[in-house]
Every structure is written in C-alpha cells, then in structure tokens.
Design an enzyme around this catalytic site. Sequence first.
Site, short mmCIF file in Angstrom:
data_model
loop_
_atom_site.label_atom_id
_atom_site.label_comp_id
_atom_site.label_asym_id
_atom_site.label_seq_id
_atom_site.Cartn_x
_atom_site.Cartn_y
_atom_site.Cartn_z
N GLU A 434 0.84 -1.19 0.00
CA GLU A 434 0.00 0.00 0.00
C GLU A 434 0.88 1.25 0.00
O GLU A 434 1.69 1.45 0.90
CB GLU A 434 -0.88 -0.02 1.25
CG GLU A 434 -1.59 1.28 1.52
CD GLU A 434 -2.31 1.28 2.88
OE1 GLU A 434 -2.20 0.28 3.61
OE2 GLU A 434 -2.95 2.29 3.18
N ASP A 507 -1.06 -1.06 5.69
CA ASP A 507 -0.90 -0.45 7.02
C ASP A 507 -1.88 -1.07 8.01
O ASP A 507 -2.94 -1.54 7.64
CB ASP A 507 -1.19 1.06 6.94
CG ASP A 507 -0.07 1.79 6.22
OD1 ASP A 507 1.02 1.22 6.11
OD2 ASP A 507 -0.31 2.92 5.76
N ASP A 509 -4.03 0.19 9.82
CA ASP A 509 -5.04 1.18 10.19
C ASP A 509 -6.30 0.94 9.35
O ASP A 509 -6.38 -0.02 8.58
CB ASP A 509 -4.49 2.61 10.02
CG ASP A 509 -4.09 2.89 8.58
OD1 ASP A 509 -4.39 2.06 7.69
OD2 ASP A 509 -3.49 3.95 8.33
N ASP A 511 -7.60 2.57 6.76
CA ASP A 511 -7.40 2.58 5.31
C ASP A 511 -6.75 1.29 4.84
O ASP A 511 -7.13 0.73 3.82
CB ASP A 511 -6.50 3.76 4.90
CG ASP A 511 -7.29 5.06 4.86
OD1 ASP A 511 -8.54 4.99 4.98
OD2 ASP A 511 -6.66 6.12 4.71
#
Length: 644
Positions: A434, A507, A509, A511
């Site tokens: 990503e 990641d 998180d 997103d």
Amino acid sequence: MPKKKPSSTEPANNNEYTAEDIHVLGGREAVRRRPGMYIGSTDQRGLHHLVYEIVYNSIDEAMAGSCTEILVTIQEDYAVRVEDNGRGIPVEIHPATNLSALETVMTTLHAGAKFGGKTYQVSGGLHGVGASVVNALSSWLTVNIRRDGKSYQQDYKQGIPQGAVTEVGEASDTGTIITFLADEEIFGTVNYGFDSLSERLREMAYLNKGLEICLKDERGDREKTFYFEGGITSFVRHLNRNRTVRHHQPIYISNQVDSTVVEAALQYNDGFADATFSFANCVNTLDGGSHLTGFRSALTRVLNDYAHKSKMLKEDEPNLIGDDVREGLTAIISVKLTEPQFEGQTKAKLGNLEVKSVAETVVGDGLSLYLEEHPDDARRIIEKCLTSAKAREAARKARELIVKRSSLDTGTLPGKLADCSEKEPSHCELYLVEGDSAGGSAKQGRNRRFQAILPLRGKILNVEKASPDKMLSHAEIRAIITALGTGIDDEFDLSRLRYHRVIIMTDADVDGSHIRTLLLTFFFRHMVELINHEHLFIAQPPLYRVKAGKRQQWVYSDQEKEEAMRELKQARSVEVQRYKGLGEMSAEQLWETTMNPATRTMLTVNLDDTAHADHTFHVLMGEEVPPRKAFIQAHAKSVKNLDI
Ligand code: 0RA
C-alpha cells in the site's frame, strides 16, 4: 456374540498378530506420524475436519434414507459427541477378518471397508479417510451402538481398541454415538470454533433436505439447529437473501440416473458475480469437476435454445457464451454417487467422467421443462443474459483499446513492478504494498533475488460494484493481473502464476484494512484458485516497538505489548512506540519485522466456506448499506480472523 470375542487388535490380550492386524496398526502409526496428509493440517481447521469426518458417516446414513437427526455436541471437557438415529454400525464379527464390522470401520484406513456383502462406502470426507483417522488422532474415543434391541460399546485410546465390542444394555431404538477427544499431542490446545462448525453443518443440512442437524456447545450455552425442508432451494434463497432477484422462485431440478442422484437449484439476481457452488456427496468441490462442467454446458445450451426459439435472439446474432449465462447467477449443483473420485492437489475436484453427461442431461431436461412452463421467468432470465452479452461486447471493445495502448495481453510487465531476479515461480514472492512510500522501503529492504514489489497507489477499485469493463480499465487492478501472469476468470491459468506467494502488505489502520478487503474481494471474485491453492498471504507488520535501554522488541498485538512491557520494566523505564504505517519503518526494520522469511509471520488466506465468504464479500462490498452495517457491528471484535 461380540461380547465374548476378544478384539484381535488388542495387544494386551493377544500376542499373536495376524498380517491384517499389522496392517491396521501400521495405518494408525502412519496417520499419527503425518496427520497433515490425512486431515490437511493440525490447526483449528484440522480439528474441525475430525468432526466433519465423523459427521460424514452419519450423513451417509441419511443419504441411504435411514437417518433423520444428527446431534453434534462440544462437551465441557472439549470432547466432541456425534449422535445419529441411523441403523447403527453393525457389530457382527466378519469371518474373513475376525473383527467386528464396527472395529473394521474404526481401525481400517481407506474408505470402503467391505462386510456382509455390502460395501460400506464412506462417501464424504474431504480426503475420504473416514472414522479410523479420527480414531487414530484421538487420545480416547468411545462408540455406542443401539441395534437389534441391544446397546453396545467399544473404547479406544489413540486408535487402539481397549477391548472387544461389549453389550452394555437394552435399546428400544437404533443409532450410533461416537465421542472423541482430539489428542493434545497432535493438536496442541484443542479449541473448536462454534461459528465455523456451524456454517459447515448448516451447509450439510441444506444439502440433505429433511435432515435435522443440531450443534450444541456445552462450554458456553449455545445451540443451533438446521433443518431445511426445501434443501438446496432454501440454500439458493439464503445466498440471494440480500440481493434483488430476477425471478421469485429458484428453479429446482432433480433426477437420478442409475445410482447417481443429481440436484440443482438456481436463481438469477441483478449483480455481476457467478455464485455457483458445486458439491459431490456433500463435499464442497472448490475446484469444480465433471458435475460442474455438465451443469454449465447444459445451462449454456438450453438458454441458447430457448433464446432462439422464442426469437429473443435473432438468427444472425451470436450465441450467448458461458460468461453471459453465468453473470448474476446463484446456483447449487449437488451430486451423490457411490464411488466419487476426488482429484487434484487439494482433492477438491470431482473426477468421475461419466458424471458430466449425467449432470448435463438431468439439468438440461429439467431446465428446458421449467422454461417451457414458466415463460415469464424465462423471458426475465434471457433478458438478463442478453444484457450481460452486450456489456461483455462493450468490455471487449474497451479491452481491445486498452490492450492497444498497453500491456494486458502482451505480457509486458507493469512499470511500477520491481521484479525479482529468480525466475522459478515456486521460489518467488510478490508483495502488494500500500502506497508509494512504503513501496520504496520495501524495495530497499527486500531480498531482490526472490522478492518482487508492486506498490499500489491510492484506492483499489471495489470490484463488487464495478462492471467487468470498468474493472479492466482500472490501472492498479491491471498491474496486479499482468504481474501475476495468470489472467482472470475463465482465462485464469494457475500454471502461469509467476509468484507462488502473493503477499498483501498494508498499514495496520482503517485505510489499510479497507485496501486489504478490496484486494481480497478482487482475488476472491476473479482468481479464487489463488486462494484455494494457498498462494495468497497477508503480511503481519508489528504494531509496536517496545524499548528499554538497548533492549528492544517488536510486538504484534496489544496482549504481547503488555507482556513485553511487564518483562522489560523490571530494569528501567520502557518506551513504547506505535507503528501506524509501513512508511514509518526504515527499510531494514521492514525487512527484519515483516519480510524476512526466517523471522516474519504471515497469515495464509483460506476459504473455509465459500458460500459464507461469498455472502461476506457481498455484504461488505455490495450496494446495500444496512446489511453491511450489521456485519461490521457483529465482527468488530474479531477482525483478526482472516479465514474469509
Ligand atoms: C455399515 C452398514 C450399515 C450402517 C452403517 C455402516 C452405519 C455407519 C455409521 C457411522 C455413523 N453412523 C452410522 N450409522 C450406520 C447398515 C447396516 C444395516 O443394514 O442395518
């Protein structure tokens, strides 16, 4: 009388082994030495296989028309009890082996033990291995039989009989109860997943209409009962439950040719996906096989015939192709046969060639008849197929344009790909990373001999909502397809896969997890074999770095963090740094924590239950908001489980 006859595999009572005994005990040793060969793995999935292997035997009784209820109980002591109201496993001694039929079933590897002139066909079983494997892998196992007005029992330890079959009382009905405790020596901590078991048992109930299957968990107090009068018709309704359907009643077809029973149920919806699931003797054949091929060719042939006859398709127009008649299709094709041959690496493909024409004839005849008798439904279905054909033609033109401009079919690799130098696919890994900055670190940190990096920029297209032409014009999706080399959908060819490990690295998180879900959706819908053959992985970057003086430790969960802090605190003050994104790590750190095969952990993406995954992706990524909200709420606490 079974009671008086000592068991011939009972070592304590009998020091004269026959050749037969040695074979039997040898089988037990082989299973215990290499359990993975027989049940796939020794993690929770393997544990669940034990339960299914036992349940399959009871399902056989149901398929023979002799059993209507199966009760599966996870006991407080973590043993599992499977009860059925079938005829009971015969307990007579077979003259040829000098063993009771029961003991033969419980100790002989290989399905199809013969006795009393009847072949006892173990039809189910992912690997077709049956009860003897479960027995060998259980620290103890007890069988109770009710038959001929009597009740019998036999006990085993690690597959070894602890005595003969013994009469223990009277019985007014018939049935079999098998209770076993999976061996901790093999499985480590025994921990069953209620939801996972219950999904599979639900599926089995759908595939055997009128059969009641109940799952009870005595560790807590949960219980679920599955019973579907409509069988696979109910299954199709269930799969389409959040979709807009084209015709209200699923089409149901069933017939028997010789001893092979074919059943199909299908219903079109307004989506793009093909959600066809195939089963042979209740085993989910993830790689399809002859039954699925027969079903598909009947579908294409009959819908073309009808479209021509009804003049919805003009003489000069090209025929509908397979993709046209499968868009927005939800279907189950289920066959039951006496000697299924499961093929392929994962034994998930039905091999019996004769089944193709049987399935094609049964489905073809049934579908023609249905369309004749339901012209309104027929018109709606053909219209849907014609729309798909038009869209496909538009997509083809779009693709031609794109191909002219670049690479999809020419094999030119995407410019952003940092390839590895090794060419042998089984040694190669591709990281889908990503963001460009993390992509940069990964390129620096990797071992460029066998690790390739493809950075993905921005959002990945939600393929669940996009038409095929839109999907193929999306740059990131195209880069993934060309990098992998396999093509997609019908053109997917696993032998052309350029990397045997495809690793999603995002990641930790919101997103990141969104991008991961989008990628998983794409792979599930268009390259599902990549998942079935365990080529798809999720990288596990650490969540924190815990540091005290010179000592530092990477930790991968909140629980680990607490432990590490407690440990390090004894010395001095502890510094905890949270890593939100891959970009925060240096190239060396990324290598050390996430990419170095010697030290990293990765999750394998696998499909325990395709129908369930189909629903999950539809709910997560589809158009309708309310079911998605419900799903996210229900799963907010268990997002770590990546069995999709
Ligand atoms: C062999 C023959 C018969 C039944 C069974 C096996 C049988 C096996 C299992 C395993 C779990 N539950 C089961 N129930 C039955 C038929 C015996 C007859 O003809 O009466």
